[in-house]
Design a protein around this motif. Structure first.
Motif, PDB file in Angstrom:
ATOM      1  N   ILE A   3     -21.810  12.812 -76.106  1.00  0.00           N
ATOM      2  CA  ILE A   3     -21.491  12.081 -74.883  1.00  0.00           C
ATOM      3  C   ILE A   3     -20.068  12.402 -74.463  1.00  0.00           C
ATOM      4  CG2 ILE A   3     -21.318   9.823 -73.782  1.00  0.00           C
ATOM      5  CD1 ILE A   3     -23.200   8.752 -75.952  1.00  0.00           C
ATOM      6  N   LYS A   4     -19.926  12.867 -73.216  1.00  0.00           N
ATOM      7  CA  LYS A   4     -18.605  13.148 -72.668  1.00  0.00           C
ATOM      8  C   LYS A   4     -18.249  12.262 -71.488  1.00  0.00           C
ATOM      9  CE  LYS A   4     -18.737  18.029 -74.064  1.00  0.00           C
ATOM     10  NZ  LYS A   4     -18.617  19.445 -73.586  1.00  0.00           N
ATOM     11  N   GLY A   5     -19.288  11.684 -70.855  1.00  0.00           N
ATOM     12  CA  GLY A   5     -19.038  10.847 -69.690  1.00  0.00           C
ATOM     13  C   GLY A   5     -20.078   9.756 -69.550  1.00  0.00           C
ATOM     14  N   ILE A   6     -19.673   8.665 -68.897  1.00  0.00           N
ATOM     15  CA  ILE A   6     -20.581   7.553 -68.633  1.00  0.00           C
ATOM     16  C   ILE A   6     -20.464   7.182 -67.162  1.00  0.00           C
ATOM     17  CG2 ILE A   6     -21.280   5.206 -69.247  1.00  0.00           C
ATOM     18  CD1 ILE A   6     -19.913   5.590 -71.937  1.00  0.00           C
ATOM     19  N   LEU A   7     -21.612   7.112 -66.492  1.00  0.00           N
ATOM     20  CA  LEU A   7     -21.680   6.713 -65.090  1.00  0.00           C
ATOM     21  C   LEU A   7     -22.165   5.269 -65.020  1.00  0.00           C
ATOM     22  CD1 LEU A   7     -23.620   9.806 -63.671  1.00  0.00           C
ATOM     23  CD2 LEU A   7     -21.186   9.622 -64.207  1.00  0.00           C
ATOM     24  N   PHE A   8     -21.577   4.501 -64.127  1.00  0.00           N
ATOM     25  CA  PHE A   8     -21.938   3.093 -63.993  1.00  0.00           C
ATOM     26  C   PHE A   8     -22.328   2.753 -62.567  1.00  0.00           C
ATOM     27  CE2 PHE A   8     -19.120   3.084 -67.654  1.00  0.00           C
ATOM     28  CZ  PHE A   8     -19.686   2.146 -68.510  1.00  0.00           C
ATOM     29  N   ASP A   9     -23.414   1.992 -62.426  1.00  0.00           N
ATOM     30  CA  ASP A   9     -23.616   1.225 -61.216  1.00  0.00           C
ATOM     31  C   ASP A   9     -22.562   0.114 -61.223  1.00  0.00           C
ATOM     32  OD1 ASP A   9     -25.047   0.028 -58.932  1.00  0.00           O
ATOM     33  OD2 ASP A   9     -25.566  -1.513 -60.401  1.00  0.00           O
ATOM     34  N   VAL A  10     -22.302  -0.499 -60.070  1.00  0.00           N
ATOM     35  CA  VAL A  10     -21.239  -1.509 -59.992  1.00  0.00           C
ATOM     36  C   VAL A  10     -21.810  -2.917 -59.870  1.00  0.00           C
ATOM     37  CG1 VAL A  10     -19.177  -2.269 -58.744  1.00  0.00           C
ATOM     38  CG2 VAL A  10     -19.647   0.186 -59.021  1.00  0.00           C
ATOM     39  N   ASN A  11     -22.339  -3.268 -58.698  1.00  0.00           N
ATOM     40  CA  ASN A  11     -22.817  -4.635 -58.491  1.00  0.00           C
ATOM     41  C   ASN A  11     -24.108  -4.885 -59.253  1.00  0.00           C
ATOM     42  OD1 ASN A  11     -20.652  -5.183 -56.812  1.00  0.00           O
ATOM     43  ND2 ASN A  11     -21.783  -4.692 -54.947  1.00  0.00           N
ATOM     44  N   GLY A  12     -24.111  -5.944 -60.047  1.00  0.00           N
ATOM     45  CA  GLY A  12     -25.256  -6.249 -60.886  1.00  0.00           C
ATOM     46  C   GLY A  12     -25.171  -5.617 -62.255  1.00  0.00           C
ATOM     47  N   THR A  13     -24.204  -4.716 -62.444  1.00  0.00           N
ATOM     48  CA  THR A  13     -24.008  -4.063 -63.737  1.00  0.00           C
ATOM     49  C   THR A  13     -22.635  -4.395 -64.309  1.00  0.00           C
ATOM     50  OG1 THR A  13     -25.481  -2.239 -63.129  1.00  0.00           O
ATOM     51  CG2 THR A  13     -23.945  -1.844 -64.937  1.00  0.00           C
ATOM     52  N   LEU A  14     -21.603  -4.151 -63.530  1.00  0.00           N
ATOM     53  CA  LEU A  14     -20.244  -4.509 -63.931  1.00  0.00           C
ATOM     54  C   LEU A  14     -19.817  -5.838 -63.303  1.00  0.00           C
ATOM     55  CD1 LEU A  14     -18.629  -0.999 -63.310  1.00  0.00           C
ATOM     56  CD2 LEU A  14     -19.271  -1.957 -65.536  1.00  0.00           C
ATOM     57  N   ILE A  15     -20.139  -5.978 -62.020  1.00  0.00           N
ATOM     58  CA  ILE A  15     -19.721  -7.150 -61.256  1.00  0.00           C
ATOM     59  C   ILE A  15     -20.917  -8.062 -60.990  1.00  0.00           C
ATOM     60  CG2 ILE A  15     -18.749  -7.975 -59.082  1.00  0.00           C
ATOM     61  CD1 ILE A  15     -17.149  -5.407 -58.886  1.00  0.00           C
ATOM     62  N   ASP A  16     -20.752  -9.323 -61.344  1.00  0.00           N
ATOM     63  CA  ASP A  16     -21.743 -10.354 -61.044  1.00  0.00           C
ATOM     64  C   ASP A  16     -21.392 -10.915 -59.672  1.00  0.00           C
ATOM     65  OD1 ASP A  16     -23.556 -12.401 -60.993  1.00  0.00           O
ATOM     66  OD2 ASP A  16     -22.628 -13.568 -62.618  1.00  0.00           O
ATOM     67  N   ILE A  17     -22.137 -10.508 -58.666  1.00  0.00           N
ATOM     68  CA  ILE A  17     -21.812 -10.844 -57.286  1.00  0.00           C
ATOM     69  C   ILE A  17     -22.994 -11.523 -56.613  1.00  0.00           C
ATOM     70  CG2 ILE A  17     -22.564  -8.581 -56.441  1.00  0.00           C
ATOM     71  CD1 ILE A  17     -20.253  -8.700 -54.406  1.00  0.00           C
ATOM     72  N   HIS A  18     -22.664 -12.481 -55.741  1.00  0.00           N
ATOM     73  CA  HIS A  18     -23.712 -13.116 -54.935  1.00  0.00           C
ATOM     74  C   HIS A  18     -23.232 -13.211 -53.501  1.00  0.00           C
ATOM     75  CE1 HIS A  18     -26.827 -15.686 -53.430  1.00  0.00           C
ATOM     76  NE2 HIS A  18     -25.969 -16.655 -53.152  1.00  0.00           N
ATOM     77  N   THR A  19     -24.010 -12.652 -52.588  1.00  0.00           N
ATOM     78  CA  THR A  19     -23.717 -12.755 -51.163  1.00  0.00           C
ATOM     79  C   THR A  19     -24.957 -13.268 -50.436  1.00  0.00           C
ATOM     80  OG1 THR A  19     -24.421 -10.479 -50.695  1.00  0.00           O
ATOM     81  CG2 THR A  19     -22.097 -10.819 -51.264  1.00  0.00           C
TER      82      THR A  19
END
Length: 249
Positions: A3-19
């Motif tokens: 493993i050399k790199g990790i890709l992330f989704d943001v909202n719902g994965t890192l950030i708990d967001i509600h709009t």
């Protein structure tokens, strides 16, 4: 697996967001603000026109997974009101679409926080891997929100679908991240919370996937299976150990 790199989704994965983009107070606030500027718009006119222009953008796109541009929605909104150019100075008119996009997001936002352990895990991963973020969002919102919760400096690149005109699962988004990172799919893991947009999207390129079963996102997609499932973000440590061959599933 190396493993050399990790890709992330943001909202719902890192950030708990509600709009809630349907909330009446959004359009009340915008209509009051515009009326104060001399642009008379009823709240329901503001709401209907916003979604109408957004739909027009998407229908005009040739993309399989089209994305809208929030700033351009509000630019078009103002252009359809001739009084805007009469009552607003040119500099103010030029910046007003961005301001309205930010106002819209601020009024629709009810929760913005990191999931537990996100910062601690990112602190560890940042020392070992190249990290990138891929968000189906708008730059007018996503970059500020990542700064607000203190995670923007962990990632290079940060790729936002609103800048591209298309969104996940379009594999070009994943290819763009791999290109900037200068990494091959077999050396990368993708972490996301939506089984179709995230997991299916990454798997099209042969990227190993970690599905974070958070409080958001699609939990199933026909014919799609992640390589690893986590239920708390802290479990990502165990997933990485599994891919590196240091731990059995």
């Amino acid at each position: 697996m190396k493993i050399k790199g990790i890709l992330f989704d943001v909202n719902g994965t890192l950030i708990d967001i509600h709009t809630d983009e349907g909330a009446e107070e959004i359009y009340r606030g915008i209509s009051h603000f515009l009326t104060y500027q001399g642009i008379y718009v009823h709240r329901w006119e503001a709401r209907d026109e916003y979604f109408r222009i957004m739909d027009e953008q998407k229908r005009a796109s040739a993309e399989a997974f089209p994305e809208f541009d929030a700033v351009e929605v509000w630019r078009e909104f103002l252009q359809r009101r001739p009084e805007a150019s009469r009552v607003l100075p040119p500099d103010k008119l030029r910046w007003m679409p961005l301001f309205l996009a930010e106002m819209f997001r601020g009024l629709s936002l009810f929760r913005l926080q990191l999931y537990p352990e996100v910062k601690n895990v990112l602190d560890e991963l940042f020392l070992r891997f190249k990290l990138a973020a891929l968000s189906d969002a708008q730059s007018a919102w996503a970059l500020w929100e990542m700064r607000k919760v203190g995670i923007d400096n962990y990632f290079h690149p940060i790729i936002v679908s609103g800048d591209l005109g298309f969104r996940k699962p379009d594999k070009r988004i994943f290819k763009a991240a791999l290109s900037v990172l200068d990494l091959r799919p077999e050396n990368v893991i993708f972490v996301g919370n939506d089984m179709y947009r995230d997991i299916y999207g990454a798997k099209q390129l042969g990227i190993k996937t970690v599905f974070f079963s958070s409080n958001q996102g699609r939990k199933t997609a026909e014919g799609v299976e992640p390589d690893y499932i986590i239920y708390e973000f802290s479990e990502l440590r165990r997933a990485i150990a599994f891919f590196e061959g240091r731990q059995k599933l």
